[in-house]
Design a protein around this motif. Structure first.
Motif, short mmCIF file in Angstrom:
data_model
loop_
_atom_site.label_atom_id
_atom_site.label_comp_id
_atom_site.label_asym_id
_atom_site.label_seq_id
_atom_site.Cartn_x
_atom_site.Cartn_y
_atom_site.Cartn_z
N HIS A 71 27.98 45.77 82.82
CA HIS A 71 28.87 45.99 83.95
C HIS A 71 30.30 46.18 83.45
O HIS A 71 31.01 47.11 83.87
CB HIS A 71 28.79 44.81 84.92
N ASN A 72 30.71 45.31 82.54
CA ASN A 72 32.06 45.38 81.98
C ASN A 72 32.23 46.66 81.17
O ASN A 72 33.24 47.36 81.27
CB ASN A 72 32.30 44.15 81.10
N ALA A 73 31.21 46.99 80.36
CA ALA A 73 31.29 48.18 79.51
C ALA A 73 31.38 49.45 80.34
O ALA A 73 32.13 50.38 80.01
CB ALA A 73 30.07 48.24 78.59
N THR A 74 30.63 49.50 81.44
CA THR A 74 30.63 50.71 82.27
C THR A 74 32.00 50.94 82.90
O THR A 74 32.42 52.08 83.10
CB THR A 74 29.53 50.63 83.34
N LYS A 75 32.70 49.86 83.20
CA LYS A 75 34.07 50.01 83.72
C LYS A 75 34.94 50.72 82.69
O LYS A 75 35.68 51.66 83.03
CB LYS A 75 34.67 48.64 84.07
N PHE A 76 34.83 50.29 81.44
CA PHE A 76 35.64 50.90 80.38
C PHE A 76 35.20 52.34 80.11
O PHE A 76 36.04 53.22 79.84
CB PHE A 76 35.58 50.06 79.11
N ILE A 77 33.88 52.60 80.17
CA ILE A 77 33.39 53.97 79.95
C ILE A 77 33.96 54.91 81.00
O ILE A 77 34.39 56.03 80.71
CB ILE A 77 31.85 54.01 79.95
N ARG A 119 34.85 53.81 88.71
CA ARG A 119 35.83 54.90 88.61
C ARG A 119 37.14 54.35 88.05
O ARG A 119 37.62 53.31 88.53
CB ARG A 119 36.07 55.52 89.99
N ASP A 120 37.68 55.01 87.05
CA ASP A 120 38.98 54.64 86.46
C ASP A 120 39.02 53.16 86.06
O ASP A 120 40.04 52.48 86.27
CB ASP A 120 40.12 54.95 87.42
N GLY A 121 37.93 52.64 85.52
CA GLY A 121 37.92 51.27 85.02
C GLY A 121 37.72 50.20 86.07
O GLY A 121 37.85 49.01 85.77
N VAL A 122 37.38 50.61 87.29
CA VAL A 122 37.19 49.65 88.39
C VAL A 122 35.82 49.88 89.01
O VAL A 122 35.38 51.02 89.17
CB VAL A 122 38.29 49.82 89.46
N CYS A 123 35.14 48.77 89.38
CA CYS A 123 33.85 48.89 90.07
C CYS A 123 34.04 48.60 91.55
O CYS A 123 34.83 47.74 91.95
CB CYS A 123 32.84 47.90 89.50
N LYS A 169 36.67 54.62 82.51
CA LYS A 169 38.11 54.77 82.27
C LYS A 169 38.39 55.76 81.13
O LYS A 169 39.21 56.68 81.28
CB LYS A 169 38.71 53.41 81.95
N VAL A 170 37.70 55.59 80.01
CA VAL A 170 38.01 56.43 78.84
C VAL A 170 37.43 57.84 78.96
O VAL A 170 37.90 58.76 78.29
CB VAL A 170 37.52 55.77 77.52
N THR A 171 36.42 58.03 79.81
CA THR A 171 35.83 59.37 79.97
C THR A 171 36.28 60.06 81.25
O THR A 171 35.98 61.24 81.44
CB THR A 171 34.29 59.28 79.98
N GLN A 172 36.97 59.31 82.12
CA GLN A 172 37.40 59.86 83.41
C GLN A 172 36.21 60.41 84.22
O GLN A 172 36.27 61.48 84.81
CB GLN A 172 38.45 60.96 83.21
N ARG A 173 35.12 59.65 84.21
CA ARG A 173 33.92 60.02 84.97
C ARG A 173 33.66 58.99 86.06
O ARG A 173 33.94 57.79 85.89
CB ARG A 173 32.69 60.07 84.07
N LEU A 174 33.06 59.46 87.17
CA LEU A 174 32.51 58.55 88.17
C LEU A 174 31.08 58.22 87.73
O LEU A 174 30.28 59.12 87.48
CB LEU A 174 32.48 59.21 89.55
N MET A 200 36.35 52.43 73.68
CA MET A 200 36.37 51.34 74.67
C MET A 200 37.10 50.13 74.12
O MET A 200 37.89 49.48 74.82
CB MET A 200 34.93 50.96 75.05
N ILE A 201 36.85 49.80 72.85
CA ILE A 201 37.51 48.65 72.22
C ILE A 201 39.02 48.88 72.15
O ILE A 201 39.82 47.97 72.38
CB ILE A 201 36.91 48.39 70.82
N GLU A 202 39.40 50.13 71.85
CA GLU A 202 40.83 50.48 71.85
C GLU A 202 41.45 50.23 73.21
O GLU A 202 42.61 49.82 73.32
CB GLU A 202 40.99 51.97 71.51
N ALA A 203 40.65 50.47 74.26
CA ALA A 203 41.15 50.31 75.64
C ALA A 203 41.09 48.86 76.11
O ALA A 203 41.51 48.56 77.23
CB ALA A 203 40.35 51.19 76.58
N GLY A 204 40.55 47.96 75.27
CA GLY A 204 40.54 46.54 75.63
C GLY A 204 39.18 45.92 75.84
O GLY A 204 39.07 44.73 76.20
#
Length: 614
Positions: free
Chosen positions: A578-584, A604-608, A586-591, A518-522
């Motif tokens: 909330h912020n962390a779940t957006k990144f999760i 989904r995909d880094g967006v809530c 994104k990096v796991t490609q899960r809903l 997640m940190i790598e992704a920002g």
């Protein structure tokens, strides 16, 4: 074929009908003019008029009895007493009762029930005392009529005394009385006593099962409700629409989608799908378990929708942050010529609030009073303050409060304003709102936490310390946060920093690796609301082990790639989670679907789905 039915035949027909059908048949009998109604005729039609609560028709029937010379007949008088009482005209019922030279037990029961239905506690109890004093022995109908008097008013001591009287008098073996006792305790929120009364019943009626299920669901004892439902099925007691609705309510509160789907299968097996109340309860269950598309599918499949069905679906869109869809459905409801209710407007305003639809919300609020003459209640006023506050219009929200009726300005309104102050960092207005809340709801620790966090986020550490100390001196305990996730139909509950789970070592190890990605992704931890008197590194650790993150990590570990993750948080999700779940996502490609104390978030995909507006 009978060409000219006599009174006996008419009476036989009337006895087989109820409600509007019986009233219509009586009108046809009188209109025909070929036969003369007697006391038996009226004994059938008066309960039917009471059932449809048509007091105008009741007065017509009363006048007809006077014209026919039957008004003083004992059975007719008792029927009229019951009719007027059930229609809310208790004074008329009492006048008729007083006309009786020597009222019998049936007449007493009719008026006691009337007082009970209309919430006249003292009058009902006085009449019951009078009945006993006169030497009339109460029967099960008397006690069933009397018991509901206490339940809405919380008279626990009187209820216990009455229960004692019932046991002493030997009425406990009666199913109607036992069911009424069970219902009484359920409404008093005394579920332990309710269960004892229920378990003591030799033969449990359908009403008693439903009373217990409803009591458990309404008191938040959801697992007890589901367990009782399973016990009921094991005993081969078939559920009815009321049973199903209560059980679905429990599933909705639990957020247990697998249980809800199981109940849905039972509904199909029992052929209960045509029932509008069952289908509406299904919509509510799917909405609160996070499956808004399934809820809409059921809504679309319903041939007969009532206003409650529309309200449930509109509220569902609001809960999931889809304000535009809620408004579209509201307009569809109006196009279908259905009159909106107070609950409809509450659902629409809630949807507007969570969707940031300020102008639309203002228009709906205006329409409620101007077009439909529905006065705003506490919840409507709270929604309007929330709507404006979320949008940053704090001054307008504060000014609006002064325009509300005093009865509508309670903790909910000031709590909505305080929450908005937290979001928009207005500590001055927050102090004012907090002061009101400390006066109105002094035992609620949540307001102290909000104000303290606001001061901490603005680096006003001394003010935050004062608020925390005040809460400590009042011995207020912060509600502990927890998160639930269901894996393979089994619930797993996590607390912040929890290591009690059997797989905690694997969960924490996975979370470390996940955080690095997640940190790598920002991703950067949001620590502004964490305790101010610890180092920044410690703050980051504190937010890293929040219950939401632990539950999501466990869900990712326990399911196949691509599987949807659903969690339920008992409190409002924090900014960092909330912020962390957006990144999760994104990096796991899960809903990832998160239900918190106020709404749903679909990541989904880094967006809530809330657009960071919650």
């Amino acid at each position: 074929m009978v060409l000219s039915p006599d009174t006996v035949l008419w009476n036989t027909l009337l006895a087989g009908f109820s409600g509007f059908e019986a009233v219509d048949l009586f009108v046809r009998m009188v209109t025909a003019g070929s036969v003369r109604p007697d006391a038996t005729t009226l004994a059938s039609v008066l309960p039917a008029v009471a059932e449809v609560a048509d007091v105008a028709m009741g007065r017509c029937v009363h006048a007809f009895t006077e014209k026919c010379g039957l008004a003083e007949h004992e059975h007719v008088l008792t029927g009229l007493i019951s009719l007027y009482a059930k229609c809310g005209h208790v004074e008329s019922a009492r006048c008729l009762f007083d006309m009786m030279e020597k009222p019998d037990l049936v007449a007493y029961n009719a008026l006691i029930s009337g007082y009970s239905v209309n919430g006249m506690v003292g009058s009902s109890l006085d009449l019951f005392t009078e009945l006993v004093t006169l030497g009339l022995r109460p029967n099960s109908s008397t006690l069933v009529a009397l018991i509901p008097v206490y339940s809405p008013f919380g008279h626990e001591l009187l209820a216990q005394c009455l229960h004692g009287f019932i046991l002493k008098s030997g009425f406990n073996a009666s199913s109607p009385v036992s069911t009424a006792i069970t219902t009484l305790y359920c409404r008093l929120n005394d579920m332990e006593s309710a269960r004892k009364a229920f378990d003591a019943m030799a033969e449990k009626t359908m009403e008693s099962w439903n009373a217990m299920l409803s009591g458990y669901a309404q008191n938040g004892l959801t697992e007890m409700a589901v367990g009782l439902f399973e016990q009921m099925l094991a005993l081969n007691v078939r559920p009815n629409p009321i049973t199903i609705s209560s059980t679905l309510s429990a599933c909705a509160q639990l957020g247990a989608l697998s249980l809800g789907k199981w109940v849905h299968r039972i509904i199909a097996e029992e052929d209960l799908e045509p029932n509008v109340y069952v289908m509406t309860a299904l919509i509510d269950m799917y909405v609160k378990c996070g499956s808004i598309s399934e809820a809409r599918s059921i809504f679309n499949s319903m041939d007969n929708k009532n206003v409650v069905s529309w309200n449930a679906m509109i509220a569902g869109y609001g809960l999931h942050g889809q304000g535009s869809e809620a408004l579209k459905l509201y307009k569809g409801m109006l196009d279908a010529n259905l009159l909106p209710t107070s609950a409809t407007f509450l659902s629409v305003l809630y949807a507007c609030s969570h969707g940031g639809l300020v102008e639309e919300g203002r228009e709906v609020f205006r329409s409620m009073t101007d077009d439909y003459a529905i006065g705003p209640g506490i919840e409507h006023c709270t929604c309007m303050v929330d709507l404006l506050g979320r949008a940053g219009k704090l001054k307008e929200a504060f000014e609006l409060i002064s325009e509300f009726p005093k009865s509508a300005v309670g903790p909910g309104v000031w709590g909505a304003l305080l929450g908005a102050c937290m979001v928009h960092k207005d500590s001055d207005l927050a102090k004012l709102a907090s002061q009101k809340l400390f006066e109105l709801d002094p035992e609620n620790s949540g307001y102290y936490v909000l104000l303290s966090n606001l001061h901490t986020s603005k680096k006003q550490y001394s003010e935050a310390a004062v608020v925390r100390q005040e809460a400590k001196s009042r011995k207020l305990i912060k509600t502990p946060g927890y998160t639930l996730i269901e894996i393979g139909e089994k619930p797993h509950v996590f607390m912040s920093g929890d290591r009690a789970h059997s797989q905690s070592e694997a969960i924490y190890s996975y979370l470390e690796k996940l955080t690095a990605k997640m940190i790598e992704a920002g991703y950067r931890p949001e620590t502004e609301a964490a305790l101010y008197d610890v180092e920044e590194e410690e703050k980051e650790h504190m937010v890293k082990v929040h219950s939401e993150k632990l539950a999501i990590a466990f869900g990712l570990l326990s399911t196949e790639p691509g599987t949807e993750i659903r969690i339920i948080k008992n409190l409002r999700v924090c900014l960092d989670c909330h912020n962390a779940t957006k990144f999760i996502s994104k990096v796991t490609q899960r809903l990832i679907v998160v239900r918190d104390a106020s709404r749903f978030h679909h990541f989904r995909d880094g967006v809530c789905s809330c657009g960071d507006y919650w």
